[in-house]
Design an enzyme around this catalytic site. Structure first.
Site, PDB file in Angstrom:
ATOM      1  CG  ASP A  61      -1.940  -1.070   1.222  1.00  0.00           C
ATOM      2  OD1 ASP A  61      -2.722  -1.116   0.266  1.00  0.00           O
ATOM      3  OD2 ASP A  61      -1.965  -1.880   2.165  1.00  0.00           O
ATOM      4  CG  ASP A  99      -6.184  -4.186  -0.402  1.00  0.00           C
ATOM      5  OD1 ASP A  99      -7.027  -4.908   0.164  1.00  0.00           O
ATOM      6  OD2 ASP A  99      -5.474  -3.377   0.218  1.00  0.00           O
TER       7      ASP A  99
END
Length: 990
Positions: free
Chosen positions: A49, A171
């Site tokens: 991320d 995700d």
């Protein structure tokens, strides 16, 4: 003997490397055609991320170890080390934003090591965007920009082997039809993701339908092979996570030592893949070996995976073949199997992970940050277009690369969603702010270049932005005389009423030719919600006309109010046709206001009651009010939070039963100023002779109880008598309109466990309801969640505040402190149209474009008389030479280098929008733009990273790619919903 073996092994290794000098999809592992044997593709990957619990740079360096000890730089380093040990090993990399950081912090020798692994097929780039963008809160222009920024970086750095072949959205919290359409336009062969509604997932497993063809555009007939992962995550099977932070045992394969477990591991592995095989229609199994920030010690992974491959292949009795693979190689094997898969035409919203966990809160979370991101991307579009005109002749450095990178970064699925920690969100905002600083300096250079009358023209005064939504402007506060420059990045001329903060009671306004024009000064609407420091007591209003792809400069000369000024202002008012009026019915105590085309009626409680179209003389009930849901707290298994919307009951509470109402009327517009409570106020605005009604709302700080605070989710609700029959329509990333039906799901059997949250959908720009007679449309200035929970109603969530974490990883409540620390105050606008059903769709499309391309205003001190300024500087510029039809938009015009531009054109309508304007049409690029002429044209994929084979731009055939295509033709055929990307070689014209 030993030396001979070593020499032979070395020669074999060199031969393998030489043979493997090709891209990953050209260097796929061999698999068996025997349908009784399971081919297991091990996909080694890491999901990193770009900000969430830590900032993007903290994640990269590995700092803030108390939050998470890994650093992405070490993942790259150790993966490279391990891949070089064995040419059969593979790895898939997804986030270009981290790759850029690694390249920036490593030397050329390390670069060459990485490039070699990409060019021999051991590393495959997947996805290719700067980030894995969200698919609910991201606008399609923002998605195209961030994807292009990443794809073009890969192309420049690694060439052909750096070009991703598959989309990789593992995700994000739900998936949009428009993103799938864009993936097909990027040239991807497939799209993979992990998350879908738990009921749809169960049904797809039961029907062996996890892989399907997604029909992603009814207009373009695009489709893409799509795969959802078998598990509810993107990690390895249970028992086979070999990262150093995993709890699973390694494979221990020496029987003389304690812990030997090969037989047990093989059995567990085979059992899992057979279970997965039962949920699909072919004998190829994709296993994801990796997860969040894994492979920081890649040796632990590859040591165990080497053993896994060896022992499963030895001990599974020939029923299983395991090997390292990549997503594109899996797609190649899947398509080669000839398996029949089903089709899908809807999308994957809302996403729910369980019966009370609907991930629909993030559609609205952090509303001011969402607006900042939207404004930042719109600013970047303006900069790119003006850059093309200002410096096409001489080229220019990428002066706004910080803005490019930061707007790409903030499309990350934990940024624009509002689901990162507060400190991380602050860092995202800081990076955007730095981008604005660089972009503003660039804008000054561009305007200076474009407004010169001669090379000896005096320097242009420094242009600055103001906080117009807070009636705060440093320039107008310090200087009574200033310029207002209005910029338009849209391809149609716009007429707007601009409202300028003013610190004195009277002013003269002069147009770009120096002629005084009509203006009005009114008292500002200053509520107690925002700090009063720096806010202007007055507001100056005047009308501007801004040409397409250009700007104009107006002049404000302030003065003290006096008898002479009052007489002059009254004379100007009389010269205008008074179109705004209002009246109060003393019997009913109702108030009616009009701008000449629309009439609004407010009841005795100060609430909107009715809408009248004066041309057709039709009146319809129209009520607008603010309400809030109380959210579930920590006394429930699933509380409401940054991700999750879980109201405690299906009926919202009114903020107040009534509102104070004050009418402020000028000849330019009329404002209905409402105060509902100390924390909710609104201005309803009617511009003279326009049918669009603006609702400018200000909400916050949302109250917080001292003891046991209760989450509150605030909505603006519109109620009409439209017989919508359970249907409503929301946009998909600002483009295709999706039909929604309340309490229904097209892909699974709906369960009414969360009657409000399960009916919430992302609204990136537009929502409407309709019946045979009328359509009510609301356009938003940022992404929000919304629904139609009753026929004739639209509700939009504008703000939310929660006091408990919702247990999905962010580990802090959504309790933004705001500027004062007492809570966030959010200001925004909804733009409403109530039209006859047959006329609404085209107007709705144009309105959504106009809202995205809302003009920017800059201010500068005026230190010379207006006449002297006009002698030195041009005050008007347009980059468009020929008018364009309303259904066409110039999506992108970007200077790549001297004499080279990227142009994207889009048809903004769908087939069903307009009988005439939705049809395909031809447009000639020649002579369209000012300052240059086109000498060569090449059509590219959407990401501008690959050429398309076609000498005829009118064809709509499937994309085929080549590096040899070139044409000089300038005539383009645009069909509904089409986006076409071109590389233009140009030369300047005087």
């Amino acid at each position: 003997m030993r030396s001979s073996v070593l020499v032979a092994a070395s020669l074999l290794h060199l031969l393998v490397l030489a043979a493997a000098d090709k891209c990953s999809w050209q260097n796929c592992p061999a698999y068996t055609q025997n349908e009784d044997v399971l081919n297991v593709h091990l996909i080694c990957h890491t999901h990193d991320d770009l900000g969430w619990i830590k900032t993007v740079d903290q994640y990269y360096w590995g700092s803030k170890r108390e939050l998470l000890t890994v650093g992405v730089q070490y993942i790259y380093n150790t993966v490279i080390d391990e891949l070089e040990k064995d040419p059969s090993r593979r790895f898939s990399l997804a986030e270009t934003g981290f790759l850029w950081r690694w390249m920036l912090t490593h030397d050329e020798r390390q670069h060459e090591r990485l490039k070699k692994l990409i060019q021999n097929g051991q590393i495959e780039m997947i996805g290719g965007g700067w980030v894995q963008n969200d698919e609910a809160a991201s606008h399609y222009i923002e998605i195209i920009d961030q994807m292009s920024w990443g794809l073009q970086y890969l192309n420049r750095t690694f060439g052909e082997c750096g070009r991703p072949k598959v989309g990789w959205q593992i995700d994000p919290f739900g998936h949009s039809k428009e993103y799938a359409n864009l993936c097909s336009k990027f040239g991807f062969n497939a799209l993979f993701f992990a998350r879908m509604h738990y009921l749809e997932k169960a049904k797809r497993i039961q029907e062996r339908n996890l892989e399907f063809v997604w029909d992603s555009s009814d207009d373009l007939k695009t489709a893409i092979l799509t795969g959802a992962f078998f598990q509810d995550n993107y990690g390895p099977p249970p028992g086979f996570c070999f990262d150093r932070f995993c709890g699973d045992d390694p494979i221990m394969d020496n029987e003389e030592l304690e812990g030997y477990n090969v037989d047990q591991k093989v059995q567990m592995f085979v059992e899992h893949i057979k279970k997965q095989r039962s949920a699909q229609r072919h004998n190829h199994i994709m296993l994801l070996m990796g997860s969040d920030f894994q492979y920081s010690d890649a040796n632990t992974w590859y040591t165990n995976l080497d053993k896994l491959i060896k022992y499963v292949n030895e001990k599974a009795n020939g029923t299983v073949k395991v090997f390292y693979s990549t997503p594109s190689c899996y797609v190649d094997a899947l398509t080669g199997s000839g398996v029949h898969v089903e089709k899908k035409s809807d999308d994957f919203f809302p996403y729910a992970s369980s019966n009370h966990s609907y991930w629909t809160g993030y559609f609205t979370s952090r509303p001011t940050f969402k607006r900042f991101i939207r404004e930042s991307n719109a600013f970047m579009q303006l900069l790119k277009k003006l850059d093309s005109f200002a410096f096409v002749n001489g080229g220019t450095p990428k002066w706004f690369s910080k803005l490019d990178r930061s707007t790409a970064l903030t499309q990350h699925h934990d940024s624009v969603t509002g689901t990162a920690k507060q400190a991380v969100t602050d860092d995202y905002a800081k990076q955007l702010y730095r981008g604005w600083e660089q972009g503003t300096a660039t804008l000054n250079g561009m305007v200076n270049q474009l407004t010169k009358k001669t090379e000896s023209s005096s320097s242009l005064p420094v242009q600055k932005f103001c906080l117009l939504n807070e009636t705060n402007c440093d320039i107008s506060q310090k200087s009574p005389n200033f310029t207002v420059t209005v910029y338009n990045s849209y391809i149609q001329a716009v007429v707007r009423i601009v409202r300028v903060p003013l610190h004195f009671q009277a002013a003269k306004v002069f147009d770009p030719k120096g002629v005084e024009i009509h203006s009005e000064v009114v008292k500002s609407f200053l509520t107690s919600q925002l700090p009063s420091e720096g806010r202007a007591p007055f507001e100056l209003q005047f009308s501007v006309t801004v040409p397409p792809l250009g700007f104009v400069t107006y002049f404000v000369v302030g003065q003290q109010s006096g008898v002479e000024d009052a007489q002059r202002l009254e004379k100007l008012r009389r010269q205008k046709n008074a179109t705004t009026r209002w009246r109060r019915n003393l019997k009913t105590n109702e108030t009616t206001v009009s701008n000449g085309v629309v009439e609004l009626t407010f009841d005795a409680n100060g609430l909107l009651k009715a809408f009248t179209d004066l041309a057709s003389k039709t009146t319809k009930p129209l009520r607008q009010e603010f309400l809030f849901y109380k959210g579930m707290g920590n006394d429930h298994i699933q509380p409401t939070g940054a991700y999750i919307f879980r109201p405690n009951g299906s009926k919202p509470f009114p903020v107040a039963p009534s509102a104070s109402l004050k009418i402020v009327k000028t000849n330019l517009l009329v404002e209905m100023r409402q105060v509902f409570s100390p924390w909710v106020s609104q201005v309803i605005r009617l511009v003279a002779n326009k049918k669009v009604v603006e609702f400018q709302w200000t909400v916050g700080p949302i109250p917080k109880e001292k003891v046991n605070p209760v989450a509150k989710e605030v909505i603006s609700r519109f109620t009409t008598d439209i017989a919508s029959d359970g249907y409503f329509y929301t946009d998909s990333n600002g483009r295709q309109m999706m039909e929604r039906r309340r309490n229904s799901a097209p892909a699974y059997t709906y369960e009414n466990t969360e009657p409000v949250a399960a009916n919430y959908f992302p609204i990136t720009s537009t929502v409407y309801i309709k019946d045979a007679q009328s359509q009510l449309t609301v356009c938003t200035d940022r992404s929000q969640g919304g629904s139609s929970l009753q026929d004739g109603q639209i509700e939009l969530m504008v703000h939310r505040r929660a006091f408990h974490d919702d247990h999905w990883g962010v580990e802090e409540p959504l309790d933004e402190p705001g500027r004062t620390g007492k809570g966030l105050v959010a200001t925004g606008s909804h733009f409403l149209m109530l039209e006859a059903a047959g006329d609404a769709k085209l107007k709705q499309r144009v309105l959504a474009q106009e809202v995205f391309h809302e003009p920017f205003l800059t201010f500068a001190e005026l230190r010379t008389p207006v006449e002297d300024y006009l002698k030195q500087r041009k005050t008007e510029f347009s980059g468009l030479l020929t008018p364009l039809p309303p259904q066409l938009n110039v999506l992108t015009l970007e200077l790549v280098k001297k004499g080279v531009l990227i142009l994207r054109l889009e048809h903004i309508l769908q087939n069903i929008d307009d009988k005439v304007l939705s049809a395909p049409f031809n447009i000639d690029l020649k002579g369209m733009f000012a300052g240059f002429e086109i000498v060569n044209v090449e059509e590219l994929t959407l990401g501008a990273n690959e050429r398309i084979v076609s000498s005829d731009f009118s064809t709509q055939s499937p994309l085929r790619f080549s590096r040899l295509s070139s044409t000089g033709k300038t005539n383009v055929k645009m069909g509904p919903m089409d986006i076409k990307t071109f590389r233009l070689e140009v030369r300047p014209v005087q």
